[in-house]
Design a protein around this motif. Structure first.
Motif, PDB file in Angstrom:
ATOM      1  N   THR A  66       0.800  -1.237   0.000  1.00  0.00           N
ATOM      2  CA  THR A  66       0.000   0.000   0.000  1.00  0.00           C
ATOM      3  C   THR A  66       0.832   1.286   0.000  1.00  0.00           C
ATOM      4  N   LEU A  67       2.154   1.189  -0.148  1.00  0.00           N
ATOM      5  CA  LEU A  67       2.980   2.409  -0.063  1.00  0.00           C
ATOM      6  C   LEU A  67       3.063   3.180  -1.388  1.00  0.00           C
ATOM      7  N   ALA A  68       2.939   2.510  -2.521  1.00  0.00           N
ATOM      8  CA  ALA A  68       3.161   3.163  -3.820  1.00  0.00           C
ATOM      9  C   ALA A  68       2.304   4.432  -4.028  1.00  0.00           C
ATOM     10  N   PRO A  69       1.007   4.444  -3.645  1.00  0.00           N
ATOM     11  CA  PRO A  69       0.230   5.657  -3.868  1.00  0.00           C
ATOM     12  C   PRO A  69       0.743   6.896  -3.121  1.00  0.00           C
ATOM     13  N   TYR A  70       1.545   6.704  -2.063  1.00  0.00           N
ATOM     14  CA  TYR A  70       2.116   7.864  -1.349  1.00  0.00           C
ATOM     15  C   TYR A  70       3.037   8.628  -2.302  1.00  0.00           C
ATOM     16  N   MET A  71       3.810   7.886  -3.072  1.00  0.00           N
ATOM     17  CA  MET A  71       4.722   8.525  -4.030  1.00  0.00           C
ATOM     18  C   MET A  71       3.943   9.260  -5.105  1.00  0.00           C
ATOM     19  N   MET A  72       2.854   8.646  -5.576  1.00  0.00           N
ATOM     20  CA  MET A  72       2.049   9.280  -6.623  1.00  0.00           C
ATOM     21  C   MET A  72       1.410  10.567  -6.107  1.00  0.00           C
ATOM     22  N   ALA A  73       0.930  10.524  -4.865  1.00  0.00           N
ATOM     23  CA  ALA A  73       0.283  11.716  -4.293  1.00  0.00           C
ATOM     24  C   ALA A  73       1.303  12.839  -4.096  1.00  0.00           C
ATOM     25  N   LEU A  74       2.507  12.497  -3.630  1.00  0.00           N
ATOM     26  CA  LEU A  74       3.551  13.518  -3.481  1.00  0.00           C
ATOM     27  C   LEU A  74       3.877  14.149  -4.826  1.00  0.00           C
ATOM     28  N   ASP A  75       3.929  13.306  -5.850  1.00  0.00           N
ATOM     29  CA  ASP A  75       4.309  13.789  -7.179  1.00  0.00           C
ATOM     30  C   ASP A  75       3.234  14.668  -7.792  1.00  0.00           C
ATOM     31  N   ALA A  76       1.977  14.500  -7.334  1.00  0.00           N
ATOM     32  CA  ALA A  76       0.866  15.305  -7.869  1.00  0.00           C
ATOM     33  C   ALA A  76       0.792  16.689  -7.218  1.00  0.00           C
ATOM     34  N   LEU A  77       1.584  16.900  -6.145  1.00  0.00           N
ATOM     35  CA  LEU A  77       1.552  18.194  -5.452  1.00  0.00           C
ATOM     36  C   LEU A  77       2.396  19.232  -6.186  1.00  0.00           C
ATOM     37  N   PRO A  78       2.045  20.525  -6.064  1.00  0.00           N
ATOM     38  CA  PRO A  78       2.897  21.583  -6.634  1.00  0.00           C
ATOM     39  C   PRO A  78       4.123  21.783  -5.744  1.00  0.00           C
ATOM     40  N   ASN A  79       5.240  21.181  -6.134  1.00  0.00           N
ATOM     41  CA  ASN A  79       6.429  21.112  -5.271  1.00  0.00           C
ATOM     42  C   ASN A  79       6.891  22.497  -4.786  1.00  0.00           C
ATOM     43  N   ASP A  80       6.885  23.487  -5.673  1.00  0.00           N
ATOM     44  CA  ASP A  80       7.444  24.800  -5.286  1.00  0.00           C
ATOM     45  C   ASP A  80       6.545  25.583  -4.332  1.00  0.00           C
ATOM     46  N   GLU A  81       5.326  25.094  -4.085  1.00  0.00           N
ATOM     47  CA  GLU A  81       4.463  25.782  -3.109  1.00  0.00           C
ATOM     48  C   GLU A  81       4.571  25.160  -1.711  1.00  0.00           C
ATOM     49  N   LEU A  82       5.388  24.139  -1.575  1.00  0.00           N
ATOM     50  CA  LEU A  82       5.410  23.398  -0.304  1.00  0.00           C
ATOM     51  C   LEU A  82       6.677  23.673   0.489  1.00  0.00           C
ATOM     52  N   PRO A  83       6.620  23.470   1.827  1.00  0.00           N
ATOM     53  CA  PRO A  83       7.809  23.736   2.644  1.00  0.00           C
ATOM     54  C   PRO A  83       8.858  22.630   2.574  1.00  0.00           C
ATOM     55  N   PHE A  84       8.608  21.598   1.756  1.00  0.00           N
ATOM     56  CA  PHE A  84       9.611  20.529   1.616  1.00  0.00           C
ATOM     57  C   PHE A  84       9.633  20.067   0.163  1.00  0.00           C
ATOM     58  N   ASP A  85      10.726  19.336  -0.158  1.00  0.00           N
ATOM     59  CA  ASP A  85      10.897  18.868  -1.537  1.00  0.00           C
ATOM     60  C   ASP A  85      10.277  17.476  -1.678  1.00  0.00           C
ATOM     61  N   THR A  86       9.180  17.402  -2.426  1.00  0.00           N
ATOM     62  CA  THR A  86       8.469  16.122  -2.562  1.00  0.00           C
ATOM     63  C   THR A  86       9.320  15.077  -3.287  1.00  0.00           C
ATOM     64  N   VAL A  87      10.241  15.516  -4.129  1.00  0.00           N
ATOM     65  CA  VAL A  87      11.034  14.540  -4.891  1.00  0.00           C
ATOM     66  C   VAL A  87      12.028  13.813  -3.981  1.00  0.00           C
ATOM     67  N   GLN A  88      12.642  14.551  -3.050  1.00  0.00           N
ATOM     68  CA  GLN A  88      13.540  13.890  -2.093  1.00  0.00           C
ATOM     69  C   GLN A  88      12.759  12.875  -1.257  1.00  0.00           C
ATOM     70  N   GLU A  89      11.529  13.234  -0.919  1.00  0.00           N
ATOM     71  CA  GLU A  89      10.702  12.306  -0.150  1.00  0.00           C
ATOM     72  C   GLU A  89      10.310  11.089  -1.004  1.00  0.00           C
ATOM     73  N   GLU A  90      10.076  11.293  -2.262  1.00  0.00           N
ATOM     74  CA  GLU A  90       9.789  10.144  -3.141  1.00  0.00           C
ATOM     75  C   GLU A  90      10.980   9.192  -3.207  1.00  0.00           C
ATOM     76  N   MET A  91      12.186   9.760  -3.239  1.00  0.00           N
ATOM     77  CA  MET A  91      13.392   8.904  -3.214  1.00  0.00           C
ATOM     78  C   MET A  91      13.414   8.082  -1.928  1.00  0.00           C
ATOM     79  N   TYR A  92      13.087   8.764  -0.829  1.00  0.00           N
ATOM     80  CA  TYR A  92      13.093   8.050   0.441  1.00  0.00           C
ATOM     81  C   TYR A  92      12.099   6.880   0.420  1.00  0.00           C
ATOM     82  N   LEU A  93      10.891   7.142  -0.083  1.00  0.00           N
ATOM     83  CA  LEU A  93       9.861   6.095  -0.077  1.00  0.00           C
ATOM     84  C   LEU A  93      10.206   4.937  -1.023  1.00  0.00           C
ATOM     85  N   ALA A  94      10.942   5.258  -2.095  1.00  0.00           N
ATOM     86  CA  ALA A  94      11.381   4.190  -3.001  1.00  0.00           C
ATOM     87  C   ALA A  94      12.242   3.190  -2.232  1.00  0.00           C
TER      88      ALA A  94
END
Ligand code: FE2
Ligand code: FE2
Length: 309
Positions: A66-94
């Motif tokens: 059930t973890l894969a959709p977390y990466m998809m949801a992070l990737d669907a967010l507007p990264n530059d509007e957030l206080p953290f980098d969603t791509v680094q977090e996607e690497m972590y979840l991988a």
């Protein structure tokens, strides 16, 4: 490039730590002595030990699936509007999903080669899944994330991720799994004492030590992301975090102990209960206790709820 190596966030640092620590192999453990030890457990002791192990075997499979959709949801967010980098977090979840697969692998092998079964159902009857909180819920959480990805709505994505991280990292990993480790510690120590030995199931303990080390990173990353989501959408604490924590508190921390009969002489569930309260407090402190209305001080909230009953 969205990733900036000169500006590595917590998730990137935990990923780097995982590269160093998370390379162990469940196949490396010799299970011969564990099999002999297991035969020295009485039927009641085996059943009780298997109840906790079955929760883990099922749970590790559930978190892997059930973890894969977390990466998809992070990737669907507007990264530059957030206080953290969603791509680094996607690497972590991988990395995390690979580690969860390895934990499933460990329990699968151990069930086959030591316990002599792959069937967990008989040991889970009357167990925690009937107490309103289980890793089965993670499938619904994953569906909610996919619905948020389809909607593309920023607030829905952040809220769904907040609920998902709280369920998975905040409750399943930080509370349920760590309660399980404390239970293993007690059962193994009491059995060793009863047998006049220093230790039993040593390969199990070594391998679980590696799982615990991996889970410590998963939990820390989860707490960090929950904090970032609370910075992005401060209302998430009152709207999502507190109601979900309350559900956990009611179903688990304030409920009666699950197992009336403890075949391990001297087993102390209260000691585990106290530790679980502290774990919840640690999660809240990491996110920021001042952001919480009801659970900023968990012990005080529990006392108030007990007094109100
Ligand atoms: Fe795991
Ligand atoms: Fe995990």
């Amino acid at each position: 490039m969205p990733i900036d190596y000169s500006n590595r966030e917590k998730s990137y640092e935990l990923y780097r730590k995982g590269k160093r620590e998370g390379t162990w192999d469940p196949d490396d453990y010799d299970l011969t002595q564990d099999r002999e030890d297991w035969e020295q457990f009485s039927e009641a002791e085996q059943h009780r030990f298997l109840a906790t192990c079955s929760g883990f075997y099922d749970g590790e499979e559930d978190v892997t699936r059930t973890l894969a959709p977390y990466m998809m949801a992070l990737d669907a967010l507007p990264n530059d509007e957030l206080p953290f980098d969603t791509v680094q977090e996607e690497m972590y979840l991988a990395q995390q999903v690979y580690e969860e697969a390895k934990h499933t692998d460990l329990f699968s092998r151990y069930f086959e080669e030591v316990f002599g079964t792959q069937n967990t159902a008989p040991y889970r009857e009357g167990g925690y899944q009937e107490q309103g909180y289980s890793t089965d819920d993670l499938y619904d959480t994953a569906d909610d994330l996919l619905a948020a990805v389809n909607s593309g709505d920023r607030t829905e994505l952040v809220y769904s991720l907040g609920e998902a991280y709280l369920n998975y990292m905040g409750i399943v990993e930080a509370q349920l799994a760590r309660g399980g480790y404390l239970s293993f510690d007690q059962m193994i120590e009491l059995k060793a004492t009863q047998m006049g030995r220093d230790s039993v199931l040593e390969s199990f303990q070594q391998a679980i030590g590696k799982v615990r080390q991996d889970e410590t990173r998963h939990i820390e990353n989860g707490r960090w992301v929950m904090k970032q989501l609370a910075i992005a959408e401060p209302d998430i604490v009152a709207d999502v975090y507190e109601p979900r924590m309350e559900e956990y508190v009611e179903n688990r921390l304030l409920s009666d102990p699950l197992y009336d009969d403890q075949p391990f002489e001297g087993y102390d569930p209260d000691r585990i209960g106290h530790q679980l309260v502290q774990y919840l407090q640690d999660t809240i402190d990491y996110i920021g206790a001042e952001r919480f209305d009801q659970y900023g001080d968990v012990r005080a909230a529990l006392e108030a709820e007990t007094a109100a009953d």
